[in-house]
Design a protein around this motif. Structure first.
Motif, PDB file in Angstrom:
ATOM      1  N   VAL A 142       9.782   9.843   3.647  1.00  0.00           N
ATOM      2  CA  VAL A 142      10.847   9.613   2.661  1.00  0.00           C
ATOM      3  C   VAL A 142      11.222   8.135   2.632  1.00  0.00           C
ATOM      4  O   VAL A 142      11.353   7.519   1.569  1.00  0.00           O
ATOM      5  CB  VAL A 142      12.073  10.492   2.967  1.00  0.00           C
ATOM      6  CG1 VAL A 142      13.276  10.043   2.133  1.00  0.00           C
ATOM      7  CG2 VAL A 142      11.758  11.953   2.687  1.00  0.00           C
ATOM      8  N   SER A 143      11.393   7.549   3.803  1.00  0.00           N
ATOM      9  CA  SER A 143      11.716   6.129   3.888  1.00  0.00           C
ATOM     10  C   SER A 143      10.599   5.277   3.283  1.00  0.00           C
ATOM     11  O   SER A 143      10.870   4.303   2.561  1.00  0.00           O
ATOM     12  CB  SER A 143      11.932   5.753   5.356  1.00  0.00           C
ATOM     13  OG  SER A 143      12.203   4.385   5.495  1.00  0.00           O
ATOM     14  N   ALA A 146      10.545   5.797  -0.591  1.00  0.00           N
ATOM     15  CA  ALA A 146      11.722   5.161  -1.178  1.00  0.00           C
ATOM     16  C   ALA A 146      11.561   3.646  -1.227  1.00  0.00           C
ATOM     17  O   ALA A 146      11.945   2.995  -2.213  1.00  0.00           O
ATOM     18  CB  ALA A 146      12.966   5.539  -0.380  1.00  0.00           C
ATOM     19  N   SER A 278      16.587   6.477   2.470  1.00  0.00           N
ATOM     20  CA  SER A 278      16.166   7.183   1.258  1.00  0.00           C
ATOM     21  C   SER A 278      16.693   6.540  -0.019  1.00  0.00           C
ATOM     22  O   SER A 278      16.524   7.108  -1.109  1.00  0.00           O
ATOM     23  CB  SER A 278      16.621   8.636   1.317  1.00  0.00           C
ATOM     24  OG  SER A 278      18.040   8.716   1.344  1.00  0.00           O
ATOM     25  N   VAL A 286      13.650  13.395  -2.745  1.00  0.00           N
ATOM     26  CA  VAL A 286      13.571  13.476  -1.284  1.00  0.00           C
ATOM     27  C   VAL A 286      12.972  14.818  -0.865  1.00  0.00           C
ATOM     28  O   VAL A 286      12.056  14.880  -0.030  1.00  0.00           O
ATOM     29  CB  VAL A 286      14.962  13.280  -0.646  1.00  0.00           C
ATOM     30  CG1 VAL A 286      14.920  13.631   0.841  1.00  0.00           C
ATOM     31  CG2 VAL A 286      15.441  11.847  -0.835  1.00  0.00           C
ATOM     32  N   ARG A 290       9.315  15.608   1.044  1.00  0.00           N
ATOM     33  CA  ARG A 290       9.216  16.427   2.242  1.00  0.00           C
ATOM     34  C   ARG A 290       8.193  17.547   2.044  1.00  0.00           C
ATOM     35  O   ARG A 290       7.401  17.850   2.953  1.00  0.00           O
ATOM     36  CB  ARG A 290      10.572  17.028   2.585  1.00  0.00           C
ATOM     37  CG  ARG A 290      11.622  16.020   3.023  1.00  0.00           C
ATOM     38  CD  ARG A 290      11.280  15.410   4.351  1.00  0.00           C
ATOM     39  NE  ARG A 290      12.339  14.490   4.790  1.00  0.00           N
ATOM     40  CZ  ARG A 290      12.137  13.487   5.624  1.00  0.00           C
ATOM     41  NH1 ARG A 290      10.928  13.256   6.108  1.00  0.00           N
ATOM     42  NH2 ARG A 290      13.139  12.700   5.978  1.00  0.00           N
TER      43      ARG A 290
END
Length: 298
Positions: A142-143, A146, A278, A286, A290
């Motif tokens: 996610v990081s 983003a 995020s 998000v 995942r």
């Protein structure tokens, strides 16, 4: 022994490389496999023809790369090829900086530290054939996605798929064909993260390191990396890492990149940076990331 810090772009390689260099004794080499000039396409640093992002190097094409990387690792700078290829004022200043660093580093028996995210799919070759201590950063998906979204980045999968040796050794990359030409940047970044994580997880001879764990505990985390890389852990290194990883934006509070080969690293509060991981994705995006990466994060 040469150190390679790698991982997908925006996974913390520049930060990690600068923290490893904080203790001294290393010559920092920025992205020799980047096909964009600058920082790549500098024959003084690496005398080889880089044709793709994420150029794949393995035993079958080792003859094309091993002599060049041995020179880089030995800090042998090629002044004449660099001068012939690049003549702008920026290039000349960069040549002076790198040429001086390589020459002094070789004379004082320093080691080369390669910071190169574009080497991530070839990490095994660097470990086994070039004899590098390889540290591979993996960021939470996610990081990672983003960060790419905030910068407007995307990936062009044809650059991977048109490398026959890469597809042969990592056939799961064929799954990326479905996204060639897609404008879905979230799905493409997530797919790149998943494929790369799978490849790194089964690559022998490297140390895979979590960016998040390193950011949450930089001093113990980097002390472990210093031990792995065979670097002396000194009070100087600890102080500089502590300052650089707790910075609040005051440039005088810590050291930062400088000179003609700058990286993406800035002094930062590494723990606080995790709180905005995020940013740039909606809650639905998000959740989607995942789902798309669930097989690799389980």
């Amino acid at each position: 022994m040469t150190i390679l810090v790698t991982g997908l772009p925006r996974s913390g390689t520049s930060w990690t490389g600068k923290m490893l260099a904080a203790g001294g004794g290393l010559v920092y080499v920025n992205e020799p496999l980047n096909p964009q000039h600058p920082p790549g396409r500098c024959p003084g640093v690496l005398r080889a023809d880089v044709t793709h992002r994420f150029q794949y190097i393995c035993e079958d094409n080792s003859a094309d790369w091993l002599p060049a990387f041995r020179d880089t690792a030995a800090l042998r700078y090629r002044f004449l090829p660099e001068l012939r290829a690049n003549r702008s004022p920026y290039d000349l200043a960069r040549m002076l900086r790198y040429g001086t660093a390589f020459t002094l580093g070789r004379l004082t028996r320093q080691r080369a530290l390669l910071d190169d995210p574009f080497a991530v799919l070839s990490a095994g070759w660097f470990a086994t054939r070039l004899g590098c201590k390889v540290i591979a950063l993996v960021r939470d998906p996610v990081s990672f996605v983003a960060s790419w979204q905030r910068l407007g980045w995307t990936v062009y999968f044809h650059e991977l798929l048109e490398q026959p040796l890469l597809v042969r050794d990592h056939p799961e990359l064929l799954e990326l064909r479905a996204l060639v030409g897609s404008q879905d940047r979230v799905a493409k970044a997530a797919a790149l993260w998943q494929a790369t994580s799978r490849i790194l997880s089964r690559t022998p001879g490297i140390l895979v390191t979590s960016y998040e764990e390193l950011a949450a505990g930089p001093v113990p985390g980097f002390r472990r990396l210093y031990d792995y890389a065979g670097l002396p852990w000194t009070s100087r290194a600890e102080q500089r890492i502590t300052h650089a990883c707790t910075a609040s934006g005051d440039k005088g509070h810590a050291f930062a990149w400088s000179g003609w080969s700058r990286t993406a690293f800035r002094p930062m509060d590494s723990r606080r940076a995790l709180e905005a991981a995020s940013r740039g994705l909606t809650p639905a995006e998000v959740a989607r990331v995942r789902r798309l990466t669930a097989d690799s994060t389980a």
